[in-house]
Design an enzyme around this catalytic site. Structure first.
Site, PDB file in Angstrom:
ATOM      1  N   ASP A 120       0.694  -1.248  -0.203  1.00 57.68           N
ATOM      2  CA  ASP A 120       0.111  -0.066   0.042  1.00 57.68           C
ATOM      3  C   ASP A 120       0.781   1.118   0.024  1.00 57.68           C
ATOM      4  OD1 ASP A 120      -2.884   0.520   0.595  1.00 57.68           O
ATOM      5  OD2 ASP A 120      -1.834   2.226   1.840  1.00 57.68           O
ATOM      6  N   TRP A 121       0.669   2.137   0.836  1.00 56.61           N
ATOM      7  CA  TRP A 121       1.440   3.568   0.752  1.00 56.61           C
ATOM      8  C   TRP A 121       2.943   3.314   1.439  1.00 56.61           C
ATOM      9  CZ3 TRP A 121       2.586   8.415  -0.285  1.00 56.61           C
ATOM     10  CH2 TRP A 121       1.356   8.981  -1.366  1.00 56.61           C
ATOM     11  N   TRP A 161     -12.639   5.233  -2.985  1.00 54.62           N
ATOM     12  CA  TRP A 161     -11.930   5.189  -1.541  1.00 54.62           C
ATOM     13  C   TRP A 161     -11.592   6.715  -1.464  1.00 54.62           C
ATOM     14  CZ3 TRP A 161     -11.055   4.733   3.096  1.00 54.62           C
ATOM     15  CH2 TRP A 161      -9.648   4.995   3.657  1.00 54.62           C
ATOM     16  N   ASP A 247      -7.511  -8.753  -3.832  1.00 59.67           N
ATOM     17  CA  ASP A 247      -7.361  -7.143  -3.727  1.00 59.67           C
ATOM     18  C   ASP A 247      -8.272  -6.496  -4.783  1.00 59.67           C
ATOM     19  OD1 ASP A 247      -7.004  -4.665  -2.767  1.00 59.67           O
ATOM     20  OD2 ASP A 247      -4.849  -4.799  -3.198  1.00 59.67           O
ATOM     21  N   HIS A 277      -6.889  -7.057   0.674  1.00 61.18           N
ATOM     22  CA  HIS A 277      -5.767  -5.985   0.356  1.00 61.18           C
ATOM     23  C   HIS A 277      -4.888  -5.930   1.505  1.00 61.18           C
ATOM     24  CE1 HIS A 277      -4.170  -1.970  -0.590  1.00 61.18           C
ATOM     25  NE2 HIS A 277      -4.473  -1.766   0.233  1.00 61.18           N
TER      26      HIS A 277
END
Length: 298
Positions: A120-121, A161, A247, A277
């Site tokens: 992710d980030w 999102w 995901d 995810h």
């Protein structure tokens, strides 16, 4: 100019399930950055980078596996998350400042031969830090993440999102993490993901991150991301993809890395089946063991 920030009370982190790790802190730009640091100090480094809107708690099932395999296992909380300080002005958060903070973090700890594990980030930040400081990194394991430069249309699930993060008055961190998992989280685990964020004023970083993802080629971060991609087109150090199959945001994203990065050729890439995810939450031990095997063999 000093960034105004707040600290989550320590009482929020008492008796969290399966998170026995001693806290460590580093001051960067007058902000307190928290990190887990366990395993043999002389061992090779495993740097575990979390994303949005989680914190190092996400890696609690994986940290012991890396430590027991002989790695100095380091899991920082990004500024604005976990036990780290949380700037109260959303404008204090930018893609570049997060890259700068983590770069300072690895410089202050003088980390070298780093095995980066990111999602992710944690991948948007970690991959840029690796590209811009490649001499400090030995290998990369990427799961459910990427390095968007705004040139490819984002999935509808991500755009929804992004809109939710910007406009929704309701932003329940623990329930949002639970929604990104295939396994059912217990109330205690959901509460642990909520722990860093007692009220709305603590959630500025979590609100900011979705809006900072480059979705246009003219995004301020796009040139730096494109420069990082140029590095990865020549990256011949071992590179593993470890994506899940459930995901909606990153599904299928592993192929781009496998085809682009020279160091990804011939590696034992893994698809974690049945995970969402947050694959560290759904299948953390399986993911950790696959990465340990990859590191040991490469």
């Amino acid at each position: 100019m000093k960034t105004k920030a707040i600290q989550t009370p320590d009482s929020r982190f008492v008796d969290l399930p399966d998170y026995p790790f001693e806290p460590n802190y580093l001051s960067i730009d007058n902000l307190r950055l928290h990190y887990v640091d366990t395993g043999p100090k002389s061992g090779p480094v495993a740097l575990l980078m979390h994303g949005e809107p989680s914190w190092s708690y996400l890696y609690r099932k994986m940290i012991p596996i890396f430590a027991e395999a002989g790695f100095r296992t380091i899991a920082p909380d990004l500024i604005g998350f976990g036990k780290s300080d949380k700037p109260t002005n959303i404008k204090a958060y930018s893609y570049q400042t997060h890259v700068d903070w983590i770069t300072r973090f690895i410089e202050e700890l003088n980390l070298t031969d780093i095995n980066l594990v990111c999602q992710d980030w944690g991948s948007l930040i970690g991959l840029r830090v690796a590209a811009e400081n490649s001499d400090r990194f030995a290998r990369i394991a990427l799961g459910n993440g990427g390095l968007p430069d705004g040139s490819i249309e984002m999935p509808r699930a991500f755009l929804a999102w992004q809109k939710f993060a910007k406009h929704s008055p309701w932003f329940p961190i623990g329930k949002l993490v639970a929604k990104g998992c295939t396994s059912e989280l217990t109330p205690d685990v959901i509460k642990a993901y909520d722990a860093p964020f007692p009220s709305r004023k603590y959630k500025k970083g979590a609100r900011a991150f979705p809006l900072l993802v480059p979705t246009s080629p003219t995004d301020p971060a796009a040139p730096a991301v494109r420069a990082a991609w140029e590095v990865f087109k020549r990256w011949d150090k071992p590179f593993l993809t470890c994506f899940s199959d459930r995901d909606p945001i990153t599904k299928g994203g592993a192929k781009m890395w496998q085809e682009t990065v020279p160091g990804a050729k011939g590696q034992p890439h893994v698809t974690i089946k049945g995970a969402g995810h947050f694959l560290q939450e759904d299948k953390g031990p399986e993911m950790a063991e696959a990465i340990v095997r990859f590191i040991e063999k490469s």
